[in-house]
Scaffold this motif. Structure first.
Motif, PDB file in Angstrom:
ATOM      1  N   THR A 215       0.834  -1.207   0.000  1.00 54.59           N
ATOM      2  CA  THR A 215       0.000   0.000   0.000  1.00 54.59           C
ATOM      3  C   THR A 215       0.866   1.252   0.000  1.00 54.59           C
ATOM      4  O   THR A 215       0.636   2.183  -0.781  1.00 54.59           O
ATOM      5  CB  THR A 215      -0.924   0.011   1.226  1.00 54.59           C
TER       6      THR A 215
ATOM      7  N   ARG B 217       2.429   1.647  -3.301  1.00 58.02           N
ATOM      8  CA  ARG B 217       1.408   2.073  -4.269  1.00 58.02           C
ATOM      9  C   ARG B 217       1.261   3.598  -4.278  1.00 58.02           C
ATOM     10  O   ARG B 217       1.083   4.222  -5.319  1.00 58.02           O
ATOM     11  CB  ARG B 217       0.086   1.393  -3.911  1.00 58.02           C
TER      12      ARG B 217
ATOM     13  N   ASN C 278      -8.722   2.132   1.901  1.00 56.77           N
ATOM     14  CA  ASN C 278      -9.472   1.366   0.899  1.00 56.77           C
ATOM     15  C   ASN C 278      -8.544   0.479   0.071  1.00 56.77           C
ATOM     16  O   ASN C 278      -8.865  -0.676  -0.234  1.00 56.77           O
ATOM     17  CB  ASN C 278     -10.222   2.321  -0.038  1.00 56.77           C
ATOM     18  N   GLU C 279      -7.370   1.031  -0.272  1.00 56.73           N
ATOM     19  CA  GLU C 279      -6.422   0.267  -1.077  1.00 56.73           C
ATOM     20  C   GLU C 279      -5.890  -0.935  -0.306  1.00 56.73           C
ATOM     21  O   GLU C 279      -5.770  -2.034  -0.842  1.00 56.73           O
ATOM     22  CB  GLU C 279      -5.260   1.169  -1.523  1.00 56.73           C
TER      23      GLU C 279
ATOM     24  N   ARG D 159      -8.460  -3.622  -0.121  1.00 59.24           N
ATOM     25  CA  ARG D 159      -8.530  -4.334  -1.403  1.00 59.24           C
ATOM     26  C   ARG D 159      -7.408  -5.354  -1.521  1.00 59.24           C
ATOM     27  O   ARG D 159      -7.620  -6.494  -1.964  1.00 59.24           O
ATOM     28  CB  ARG D 159      -8.447  -3.326  -2.558  1.00 59.24           C
TER      29      ARG D 159
ATOM     30  N   SER E 235       0.083  -4.803  -7.051  1.00 61.21           N
ATOM     31  CA  SER E 235       0.245  -3.369  -7.259  1.00 61.21           C
ATOM     32  C   SER E 235       0.019  -2.996  -8.722  1.00 61.21           C
ATOM     33  O   SER E 235       0.642  -2.105  -9.255  1.00 61.21           O
ATOM     34  CB  SER E 235       1.641  -2.932  -6.819  1.00 61.21           C
TER      35      SER E 235
ATOM     36  N   SER F 210      -2.188  -1.435 -10.038  1.00 56.60           N
ATOM     37  CA  SER F 210      -2.777  -0.115 -10.246  1.00 56.60           C
ATOM     38  C   SER F 210      -1.754   1.000 -10.211  1.00 56.60           C
ATOM     39  O   SER F 210      -2.101   2.162 -10.152  1.00 56.60           O
ATOM     40  CB  SER F 210      -3.838   0.150  -9.168  1.00 56.60           C
TER      41      SER F 210
ATOM     42  N   MET G 162      -4.316   9.296  -8.247  1.00 56.68           N
ATOM     43  CA  MET G 162      -5.091   9.177  -7.029  1.00 56.68           C
ATOM     44  C   MET G 162      -5.948  10.424  -6.845  1.00 56.68           C
ATOM     45  O   MET G 162      -5.456  11.538  -6.857  1.00 56.68           O
ATOM     46  CB  MET G 162      -4.163   9.009  -5.814  1.00 56.68           C
TER      47      MET G 162
ATOM     48  N   SER H 134     -11.343   9.758  -2.544  1.00 58.17           N
ATOM     49  CA  SER H 134     -12.490   8.874  -2.731  1.00 58.17           C
ATOM     50  C   SER H 134     -13.666   9.373  -1.916  1.00 58.17           C
ATOM     51  O   SER H 134     -13.519   9.827  -0.796  1.00 58.17           O
ATOM     52  CB  SER H 134     -12.130   7.449  -2.282  1.00 58.17           C
TER      53      SER H 134
END
Length: 394
Positions: A142, A145, A295-296, A299, A314, A316, A321, A324
């Motif tokens: 995360t 990311r 949230n990430e 997931r 990863s 994504s 970003m 959200s």
């Protein structure tokens, strides 16, 4: 203030409240379970007219051990390990500055269901690792990311009760351990977890040197990232309440105020699954950014058991970003972006690869587009179509 104190009160419903306050200099979270169990044992003994013997070991015995010649020798050897182990790493948090007037904390929580936890535990077993190692890997992915960094550093909370007999003593034993790892996109998930477990074992084998002494031997640039991010995991449920004969009791958790680290992820395992509590300094990180991180990670936790390699977790990377907003929210997405930009203009709004754009830069570009549209004759509130190329700058 005094190291610890207690007070009793009641409300209009004749309910009784016992308020326990303990400074971290004399107590840690583990000690709270012991303290409540001792209180219940003393209460039951009082009802029966019995005496409860004093514990065989007390915190003073542990303090004497830490001051012994043998312990000092071990700490000298461990200090050499930490100097060799730690290296310079960049700060992975999505903000541009690291100075805040206050340490006022915000908190965002998320629950990961028990069925997901069961899958994570199976993955841990298959990887010859602990559940904590699986959670740490997901947290590191995360952070990677959001920063596009593969070498990451943070601090992990360690119970510190390495001396036999300290499991049943109240006192402050917790130590923070700096941790560095490199995420390899092409490595399998199981291999990455095994590597993290091996690194954790090595770090925990050198856990008797206090965190401040580890940091004091490092250059400021090397030490900085390890005082910004912390991961802590409680494999038990929240505070366990013992049985008080004839009394119904419940735990009331006080709100958390200031936060020492810029970002702390506290993970607690309970009957309902995992509770992810994200504590952050509100002057450095806005709630939209932290919610997106939460949230990430949720997931990733849900998908890691079906993922072959780190790169797939990863996948994504490169996706810009944007704050959200829950589907049920009535706020407009542009209002959310404007709010985040006004509260923390230096925070990152867009990330693609190694390129970043703050809310201040992003909103300035939006204003420029708006000015150009008005110059071309568009009225405020009028719906227009804008054709742009698929470029980060646009």
């Amino acid at each position: 203030s005094t190291p610890s104190n207690s007070s009793a009160a009641s409300d209009v419903y004749k309910r009784q409240f016992l308020h326990l306050v303990a400074h971290h200099i004399v107590s840690d979270a583990w000690s709270l379970d012991i303290l409540l169990e001792d209180l219940a044992r003393l209460y039951r003994a009082k009802l029966r007219g019995e005496q409860v013997p004093a514990p065989r070991l007390q915190y003073g015995d542990y303090a004497a051990y830490t001051a012994s010649q043998e312990t000092r020798k071990q700490q000298t050897e461990q200090r050499a390990f930490w100097k060799q182990y730690l290296c310079d790493v960049d700060n992975p948090l999505p903000y541009r500055h690291s100075h805040a007037i206050s340490r006022t904390g915000g908190v965002i929580e998320e629950i990961v269901g028990a069925h997901i936890v069961a899958d994570l535990e199976q993955l841990a077993t298959a990887s010859d690792a602990s559940l904590f190692s699986v959670i740490m890997m997901c947290f590191l992915v995360t952070l990677s990311r959001f920063s596009n960094q593969q070498v990451l550093g943070l601090s992990v909370a360690h119970a510190g009760r390495v001396v036999p007999g300290t499991e049943g003593i109240t006192g402050f034993f917790v130590n923070l351990l700096p941790f560095v790892t490199r995420l390899s996109p092409d490595i399998s998930v199981e291999s990455m977890i095994r590597r993290l477990q091996a690194d954790l074992n090595q770090v925990q084998a050198h856990s008797e040197l206090p965190f401040d002494q580890i940091m004091s031997g490092l250059s400021p640039s090397t030490a900085a990232p390890f005082s910004k991010i912390m991961l802590e995991f409680d494999g038990q449920s929240l505070v366990k309440l013992p049985e008080f004969t004839g009394i119904a009791v419940e735990n009331i958790t006080a709100a958390r105020g200031d936060t020492q680290f810029d970002l702390t992820l506290s993970v607690t395992k309970g009957d309902g699954g995992l509770r992810l509590s994200w504590h952050y300094v509100t002057e450095l990180l806005d709630s939209c950014t932290v919610r997106a991180m939460s949230n990430e990670m949720a997931r990733i936790l849900k998908s890691v058991c079906q993922t072959v390699c780190i790169a797939k977790l990863s996948a994504s990377y490169g996706t810009p970003m944007v704050p959200s907003v829950p589907a049920s929210a009535t706020v407009d997405i542009m209002d959310a972006i404007l709010d985040a930009g006004h509260r923390n203009p230096a925070a990152l709004a867009l990330v693609q690869g190694t390129r970043h754009q703050t809310y201040e830069d992003f909103l300035a570009r939006v204003a420029a587009y708006g000015s150009a549209l008005q110059t071309s004759g568009a009225e405020i509130g009028e719906i227009v179509g804008v054709c742009v190329g698929y470029q980060f700058e646009e």
